[in-house]
Design a protein around this motif. Structure first.
Motif, PDB file in Angstrom:
ATOM      1  N   GLU A 164      -8.345   2.293  -8.136  1.00 47.96           N
ATOM      2  CA  GLU A 164      -8.894   1.777  -7.333  1.00 47.96           C
ATOM      3  C   GLU A 164      -9.550   0.383  -6.924  1.00 47.96           C
ATOM      4  O   GLU A 164      -9.655  -0.136  -5.946  1.00 47.96           O
ATOM      5  CB  GLU A 164     -10.440   2.530  -7.729  1.00 47.96           C
ATOM      6  CG  GLU A 164     -11.346   2.763  -6.414  1.00 47.96           C
ATOM      7  CD  GLU A 164     -12.535   3.975  -7.123  1.00 47.96           C
ATOM      8  OE1 GLU A 164     -13.572   3.580  -6.883  1.00 47.96           O
ATOM      9  OE2 GLU A 164     -12.311   5.066  -7.349  1.00 47.96           O
ATOM     10  N   ILE A 216       0.700  -1.331   0.194  1.00 45.38           N
ATOM     11  CA  ILE A 216      -0.047   0.064  -0.016  1.00 45.38           C
ATOM     12  C   ILE A 216       0.853   1.225   0.057  1.00 45.38           C
ATOM     13  O   ILE A 216       0.416   2.590  -0.353  1.00 45.38           O
ATOM     14  CB  ILE A 216      -0.920   0.041   1.206  1.00 45.38           C
ATOM     15  CG1 ILE A 216      -0.176   0.008   2.563  1.00 45.38           C
ATOM     16  CG2 ILE A 216      -2.137  -0.963   1.126  1.00 45.38           C
ATOM     17  CD1 ILE A 216      -1.403   0.121   3.829  1.00 45.38           C
ATOM     18  N   ALA A 244       1.811   5.105   4.282  1.00 42.22           N
ATOM     19  CA  ALA A 244       0.304   4.798   4.297  1.00 42.22           C
ATOM     20  C   ALA A 244       0.023   3.911   5.513  1.00 42.22           C
ATOM     21  O   ALA A 244       0.512   2.915   5.472  1.00 42.22           O
ATOM     22  CB  ALA A 244      -0.034   4.185   3.079  1.00 42.22           C
ATOM     23  N   THR A 258      -6.619  -1.021  -4.967  1.00 43.84           N
ATOM     24  CA  THR A 258      -6.849  -0.779  -3.581  1.00 43.84           C
ATOM     25  C   THR A 258      -8.024  -1.562  -2.876  1.00 43.84           C
ATOM     26  O   THR A 258      -7.657  -2.370  -1.902  1.00 43.84           O
ATOM     27  CB  THR A 258      -7.189   0.750  -3.478  1.00 43.84           C
ATOM     28  OG1 THR A 258      -6.361   1.337  -4.237  1.00 43.84           O
ATOM     29  CG2 THR A 258      -7.296   1.352  -1.923  1.00 43.84           C
ATOM     30  N   TYR A 262      -7.807   6.531  -0.193  1.00 43.68           N
ATOM     31  CA  TYR A 262      -9.114   5.805  -0.397  1.00 43.68           C
ATOM     32  C   TYR A 262      -8.916   4.419  -0.012  1.00 43.68           C
ATOM     33  O   TYR A 262      -7.809   3.839  -0.515  1.00 43.68           O
ATOM     34  CB  TYR A 262      -9.463   6.277  -1.638  1.00 43.68           C
ATOM     35  CG  TYR A 262     -10.621   5.351  -2.079  1.00 43.68           C
ATOM     36  CD1 TYR A 262     -12.027   5.873  -1.622  1.00 43.68           C
ATOM     37  CD2 TYR A 262     -10.567   4.203  -2.836  1.00 43.68           C
ATOM     38  CE1 TYR A 262     -13.194   5.046  -1.917  1.00 43.68           C
ATOM     39  CE2 TYR A 262     -11.774   3.487  -3.074  1.00 43.68           C
ATOM     40  CZ  TYR A 262     -13.098   3.749  -2.843  1.00 43.68           C
ATOM     41  OH  TYR A 262     -13.975   3.052  -2.887  1.00 43.68           O
ATOM     42  N   GLY A 263      -9.848   3.832   0.698  1.00 46.56           N
ATOM     43  CA  GLY A 263      -9.881   2.471   0.930  1.00 46.56           C
ATOM     44  C   GLY A 263      -8.950   1.776   1.829  1.00 46.56           C
ATOM     45  O   GLY A 263      -8.964   0.831   2.200  1.00 46.56           O
ATOM     46  N   ILE A 264      -7.799   2.702   2.135  1.00 47.97           N
ATOM     47  CA  ILE A 264      -6.928   2.172   2.953  1.00 47.97           C
ATOM     48  C   ILE A 264      -6.772   3.017   4.370  1.00 47.97           C
ATOM     49  O   ILE A 264      -6.754   2.220   5.355  1.00 47.97           O
ATOM     50  CB  ILE A 264      -5.435   2.159   2.184  1.00 47.97           C
ATOM     51  CG1 ILE A 264      -5.423   1.225   1.141  1.00 47.97           C
ATOM     52  CG2 ILE A 264      -4.321   2.079   3.087  1.00 47.97           C
ATOM     53  CD1 ILE A 264      -4.273   1.626  -0.010  1.00 47.97           C
ATOM     54  N   GLU A 274      -7.140  -4.200   0.272  1.00 50.03           N
ATOM     55  CA  GLU A 274      -8.097  -4.013   1.334  1.00 50.03           C
ATOM     56  C   GLU A 274      -8.676  -5.375   1.616  1.00 50.03           C
ATOM     57  O   GLU A 274      -8.799  -5.823   2.889  1.00 50.03           O
ATOM     58  CB  GLU A 274      -9.154  -3.117   1.044  1.00 50.03           C
ATOM     59  CG  GLU A 274      -9.670  -2.484   2.497  1.00 50.03           C
ATOM     60  CD  GLU A 274     -11.079  -1.709   2.214  1.00 50.03           C
ATOM     61  OE1 GLU A 274     -11.532  -1.467   0.929  1.00 50.03           O
ATOM     62  OE2 GLU A 274     -11.860  -1.320   3.195  1.00 50.03           O
ATOM     63  N   LEU A 300      -1.901   3.497  -6.930  1.00 47.08           N
ATOM     64  CA  LEU A 300      -2.742   2.176  -7.137  1.00 47.08           C
ATOM     65  C   LEU A 300      -4.126   2.586  -7.606  1.00 47.08           C
ATOM     66  O   LEU A 300      -4.684   3.721  -7.200  1.00 47.08           O
ATOM     67  CB  LEU A 300      -2.915   1.626  -5.668  1.00 47.08           C
ATOM     68  CG  LEU A 300      -1.801   0.875  -4.939  1.00 47.08           C
ATOM     69  CD1 LEU A 300      -2.057   0.627  -3.568  1.00 47.08           C
ATOM     70  CD2 LEU A 300      -1.422  -0.400  -5.789  1.00 47.08           C
TER      71      LEU A 300
END
Lengths: 420, 225
Positions: free
Chosen positions: A245, A238, B168, A248, B216-218, A252, A243
């Motif tokens: 979407e 990450i 991050a 990601t 976003y998302g992380i 996740e 990256l």
């Protein structure tokens, strides 16, 4: 009932029966002997009487026979039997006492007239003899019985000593402890063999238990390390700039899945450890205050979810638990009460010395309340719930003499812990 | 700063090393007990990160050996065993921290930094990032020289960010750093969000730049805008 008490009881009962039978037989034999003796003397006296009558052809009360010794009564005819021995009681001439006599009755013609002749012998001496013998016998046999009883008790006590020693050592034996079972080497072969077998069994059990523990630990290690690796790599991944979407989203998902496996693994390991009783440092813990403390610790979450808390602990609820498990127990209870609560809901903690209850507001239960404590029974479908919290609570309670119950009344879900 | 990573899982050792090297540390690895033994005898480290289970030995022995050689070296244990006895034994023989696998690299990094701060300067050091100054000893934060009052969690959050600048950070790692692993993460993510919002507002109020970026998302990243 103890083994020695049982054998003593059997021995005592058996001896008493034998003793009574012996006494009865003995008494009969003595009586028989004495009667035999008296009767043979009576026979001799009959001979004397007959000789006298034959010589004198008459009968006069001779001084030879004292009172009550002989009765000669003329009768019209002979009785049905020629001669008969009977027992009779005759009053003493001086004091009106009845005295037992043995009597020989026969018929003898004197001067052509049939007479019924009864020769008697007092049994009073004989009876005394029987009495004395009986008393002596009772005394001696009683002493013998008591002596044997005492001896038997001492002997069994001594013989079974190695057995009781072994028993107490096994009782003290703790699988959790690393010390092996040490038993003595008694001289009696059976006990020696028993100790040998027990020692071997205990050693085997300890070894199995140890390898089970090692397996549990190794399983944890083997699973956690690859998980740590996945986590670390995801964390590195990450850091990559740019990256997309979709990427990601994938990352996740991987990350969440690995975290879930990790939680699951930790939960299952904890369950296995409780089942294997690998926690041994139990100590008295007041669960009520521990729960109240935990609720205070969580105040941030509580205020975030706008949950109000009411603590009514009238008295401490003391239990014997390892500290780590007590913590796990209250954490899971509180987490459960928070997770399944509703917005601006309520949590209430009540405790008496006998009962500890944590209740929370919340929606209707979807699944069967009976199966709530089963593993992997989940109410929410969130990715972070692995469905082990209540099973862990149940397992801790089951293993440490507590009972947990669940009740739902008009939107209030209540979990209560009590002692079994 | 020299750090030795004693870990038999090659990939994990690599990740830790990469992460720390990026942060300016000199990092070495040892995959076996004998390797580690040799290295601690030959070189001096500021901190060692030790896995307890090694193929040819026990991490505890390395710590004991190290403490006999140089007592000032910081020690962080990373272990798959989440056992209280291990934690207590580790502390007893002189380790400073204990992390259970799986852990977040950012968490390990934060712990190493905090440990080195304590070890090297007895905590008498300030953490500076542009116009932000944090004094760990008094737990005070200054922005452009003005004292900024932060709540306990906001302070912990800021320190965590400052230990992992330009990295991050996942929401989960922040949540676990702030509340431990027992927290239920569905709620904690929202709580993380609200804490970050407050921290950001307080820093901006005192005239700091907006360093907290959301990914976003992380999760979030603390870096130069």
């Amino acid at each position: 009932m103890k083994l020695l008490t049982k054998t003593n009881q059997i021995y005592l009962g058996f001896s008493l029966v034998i003793y009574l039978l012996t006494a009865l037989v003995f008494y009969q034999i003595i009586r028989l002997l004495i009667y035999d003796e008296v009767e043979s003397r009576l026979q001799v006296e009959r001979k004397d009487f007959e000789t006298y009558v034959r010589e004198h052809n008459a009968w006069t009360d001779s001084p030879y026979f004292v009172e009550n010794k002989i009765d000669v009564i003329p009768v019209s005819r002979r009785g049905p039997v020629r001669e008969a021995f009977t027992d009779t009681l005759i009053k003493n001439r001086y004091d009106d006492k009845l005295i037992p006599f043995r009597q020989l009755t026969f018929y003898e013609p004197i001067k052509g007239v049939i007479h019924r002749v009864s020769i008697r012998k007092s049994l009073i001496q004989t009876y005394r003899l029987i009495e004395v013998i009986s008393v002596a016998m009772v005394l001696f046999l009683g002493l013998l019985l008591l002596g044997m009883f005492w001896f038997q008790r001492k002997l069994s006590g001594r013989l079974w000593l190695p057995f009781y020693d072994t028993l107490s050592r096994i009782k003290r034996f703790d699988l959790n402890n690393d010390t092996s079972l040490e038993l003595s080497k008694p001289a009696i072969t059976e006990f020696n063999e028993l100790n040998d077998v027990l020692q071997k069994m205990a050693a085997k059990m300890q070894q199995d238990y140890r390898s089970l523990k090692e397996f549990t630990e190794n399983a944890s290690h083997e699973m956690q390390t690859p998980l740590a690796l996945i986590n670390a790599k995801v964390e590195q991944l990450i850091q990559t700039e740019k990256l997309t979407e979709t990427q990601t989203h994938w990352i996740e998902s991987i990350y969440q899945a690995s975290r879930r496996i990790s939680r699951l693994n930790q939960g299952l390991l904890l369950l296995a450890k409780i089942e294997n009783r690998q926690f041994s440092d139990s100590q008295p813990i007041d669960l009520a205050s521990l729960l109240a403390e935990k609720l205070t610790d969580m105040d941030e979450v509580l205020s975030f979810k706008q949950l109000s808390v009411n603590v009514q602990t009238t008295s401490p609820f003391e239990v014997q638990l390892p500290a780590a498990l007590a913590d796990s127990l209250v954490t899971n209870l509180v987490n459960n009460a928070i997770k399944h609560n509703q917005p601006s809901g309520h949590i209430e903690l009540t405790s008496t010395a006998e009962l500890l209850c944590l209740s929370n507001t919340g929606g209707q239960l979807i699944s069967d309340p009976e199966r709530l404590f089963e593993r992997f029974k989940k109410e929410s479908t969130g990715p972070d719930s692995v469905g082990l919290g209540l099973s862990i609570i149940r397992q801790i309670c089951d293993s440490y003499g507590l009972s947990i119950s669940y009740r739902e009344t008009s939107g209030i879900h209540q979990f209560c812990i009590s002692r079994v | 700063m020299k750090v030795l990573v004693v870990e038999d899982e090659q990939g994990l050792a690599e990740s830790i090393t990469d992460y720390m090297v990026k942060d300016g540390y000199i990092c070495e690895t040892a995959a076996t007990f004998r390797d580690a033994e040799e290295k601690i005898h030959l070189y001096t480290y500021d901190c060692i990160i030790v896995d307890l289970t090694l193929p040819d030995g026990n991490g505890f022995q390395i710590i004991e050996m190290l403490k006999r050689l140089i007592a000032t070296t910081g020690v962080i244990i990373i272990s798959a065993r989440n056992a209280l006895e291990d934690k207590l034994k580790g502390l007893e023989i002189g380790s400073d921290d204990y992390l259970t696998k799986p852990f977040h690299l950012s968490e390990l990094n934060a712990r190493v930094k905090s440990l080195l701060r304590r070890r090297q300067f007895g905590g008498h050091t300030e953490i500076r990032f542009q116009e932000i100054v944090v004094v760990p000893l008094t737990r005070k934060v200054f922005v452009n020289g003005q004292l900024t009052t932060l709540s306990r969690k906001e302070y912990d959050l800021l320190l965590y960010f400052l230990s992992n600048v330009d990295v991050a950070l996942t929401k989960a790692s922040i949540a676990e750093h702030l509340w431990g692993d027992n927290i239920d993460s569905a709620d904690s993510f929202d709580m993380v969000y609200s804490h970050i919002k407050n921290l950001r507002r307080k820093l901006l109020e005192k005239g700091a730049a907006d360093y907290v970026q959301s990914i976003y998302g992380i999760g979030y990243k603390f870096s130069q805008p």
